[in-house]
Design an enzyme around this catalytic site. Structure first.
Site, PDB file in Angstrom:
ATOM      1  CG  ASN A 217      -0.170   0.018   2.536  1.00  0.00           C
ATOM      2  OD1 ASN A 217       1.039  -0.179   2.566  1.00  0.00           O
ATOM      3  ND2 ASN A 217      -0.874   0.253   3.628  1.00  0.00           N
ATOM      4  N   GLY A 218       0.215   2.404   0.229  1.00  0.00           N
ATOM      5  CA  GLY A 218       0.914   3.664   0.153  1.00  0.00           C
ATOM      6  C   GLY A 218       1.302   4.278   1.478  1.00  0.00           C
ATOM      7  CG  ASP A 219       0.678   6.227   5.291  1.00  0.00           C
ATOM      8  OD1 ASP A 219       1.553   5.956   6.129  1.00  0.00           O
ATOM      9  OD2 ASP A 219       0.198   7.374   5.173  1.00  0.00           O
ATOM     10  CG  ASP A 220       2.395   3.922   8.922  1.00  0.00           C
ATOM     11  OD1 ASP A 220       3.555   4.004   8.464  1.00  0.00           O
ATOM     12  OD2 ASP A 220       1.896   4.780   9.671  1.00  0.00           O
ATOM     13  CB  THR A 251       4.358   0.804   2.829  1.00  0.00           C
ATOM     14  OG1 THR A 251       3.983   2.185   2.834  1.00  0.00           O
ATOM     15  CG2 THR A 251       5.312   0.561   3.992  1.00  0.00           C
TER      16      THR A 251
END
Length: 445
Positions: A217-220, A251
């Site tokens: 994904n794009g974050d934590d 990420t």
């Protein structure tokens, strides 16, 4: 596993007029089916089965004693019309929407004050179609904070399993003010440049078990939270007894496992093991700031492998924005009893940056048996921290010197075996699984 729980009453979504063509809006069908099943809540519970098809919908609410079960070829699709996502009040521990003041959009699948809720499937899919929300975010056209895919509030005995989550507008799975939560065997996918698409975020919740998940994904990948500045301090709902195991994450914009930065209600008794973090910005991260207050204590992270990670370990004492200017600048967080051990990493940029707060040293930071292949000529940077290190390559910073002559005080939780969980599941079904796993989690302390 959770899908094997027997519910004496079951209906299929198509019985309520739903059309799985990916174009027909089925919000009313979901709402009507769940309204009908509510009459069986005190009669052993009920199941709503979502068959193969592409089921477009706006936000809908769950009920207690419900299994929402997806066929392997079922896809629940979030509408790209923001008006199909209702507005709700901000969380009391945040005081406002996380992105903008005022209200926020309700999650696609939502629940409040529930018990005995199972969201599962044969790896069916929940797709938030988040690209429109990401565009609004980047172009500063949001009117309210973006919605999650799943948010359950004030709920107990929750299982989320055997599903794929895709393209969430904001965070994917958000149990908040919950207890006895099991998240397992889920896959979470979003573009690596998608904004704030956190994977699993237990927030002001207790007795949470997260295991066997894959997140890209794009974050934590996983972020443990407990409220924001003065609102989190006054609401005072900590996150505690969190068990995380067997996670693979990638990420570009976050960490494999993060704590904070919203941690003002306190976070403690966290055990994370068996983490594989690849192609990521950070491996392990703790985020806080003056004004947060609260505490992060008794955290144990072990058996971690990293590959192509820019920074293996980062503890940040000056992170993030505040809900408004009314926060108490003298509310300093307590960060202590953090143990990180048995970590290996290849193609790592920097081993660690560990930074406390002036007048608020972070204490009992223990790092041991860590071997990292680091590219930087300055692998460690440490300030305003105290602790201990042993068998760390490249050698850690002076503040964690193992030659201080003092006996180290390092936190270690109590482990339990995943094989115990599997065996108990086969004997007792997934209903028993929740009680068993979370009994074990409660013994981490």
């Amino acid at each position: 596993m959770a899908s094997t729980v027997y519910r004496p009453h079951s209906v299929t979504l198509t019985e309520f007029g739903a059309v799985g063509d990916g174009k027909t809006l089925n919000t009313k069908s979901f709402q009507n089916a769940i309204f009908y099943l509510n009459s069986f809540a005190d009669k052993g519970g009920a199941q709503l089965f979502v068959p193969a098809g592409r089921w477009l919908t706006g936000g809908f609410n769950l009920i207690s004693h419900l299994t929402l079960s997806l066929d392997k070829d079922a896809v629940i699709i979030g509408s790209m019309d923001s008006s199909d996502w209702p507005l709700i009040d901000p969380l009391p521990s945040y005081g406002r929407g996380r992105e903008l003041p005022g209200k926020r959009h309700q999650s696609l699948i939502f629940g409040w004050n529930l018990t005995d809720v199972i969201i599962t499937g044969a790896n069916g899919t929940i797709d938030g179609q988040g690209v429109v929300w990401w565009d609004w975010f980047h172009n500063h056209k949001l009117n309210y904070t973006r919605p999650h895919l799943i948010e359950l509030m004030y709920s107990t005995n929750v299982v989320i399993s055997n599903l794929t989550f895709k393209n969430s507008p904001f965070w994917n799975i958000h149990p908040v003010y919950c207890s006895q939560v099991l998240v397992e065997h889920v896959t979470i996918l979003a573009p690596l440049d998608s904004p704030n698409t956190d994977g699993i975020n237990p927030d002001s919740s207790t007795n949470v078990c997260i295991n066997h998940c894959y997140v890209r994904n794009g974050d934590d990948v996983i972020a443990i939270k407990s409220g924001w500045d003065q609102y989190g301090i006054s609401f005072a709902h900590p996150s505690s007894n969190i068990s995380i195991s067997n996670i693979t994450g990638e990420t570009r914009g976050g960490a494999g496992i993060a704590i904070g930065s919203e941690m003002s209600g306190g976070i403690s008794e966290v055990r994370a093991e068996g983490l594989r973090i690849v192609n990521s910005l950070h491996g392990i991260r703790i985020k806080t700031a003056p004004g947060r207050g609260g505490y992060v204590t008794n955290v144990y992270v072990a058996d971690v492998s990293m590959h192509n990670v820019s920074m293996a370990i980062r503890i940040t004492g000056n992170y993030g924005e505040h809900p408004n200017n009314n926060y108490d600048r003298n509310a300093l967080p307590v960060i202590s009893n953090i143990t990180i051990e048995n970590v290996v990493g290849a193609s790592v940029g920097v081993a660690g940056i560990l930074e406390g707060i002036q007048g608020d040293n972070f204490s009992s930071i223990c790092i041991s048996n860590v071997s990292l292949s680091v590219q930087s000529r300055h692998p460690w940077s440490c300030s305003l921290i105290e602790g201990y290190s042993n068998s760390v390559t490249p050698g850690s910073c002076e503040q964690l010197s193992s030659n201080s002559g003092q006996t180290p005080v390092c936190y270690s939780g109590v482990s339990f075996s995943p094989s115990q969980i599997q065996a108990h599941t086969h004997r007792n079904g997934a209903g028993g699984l929740v009680d068993f796993v979370l009994h074990l989690v409660s013994n981490i302390v």
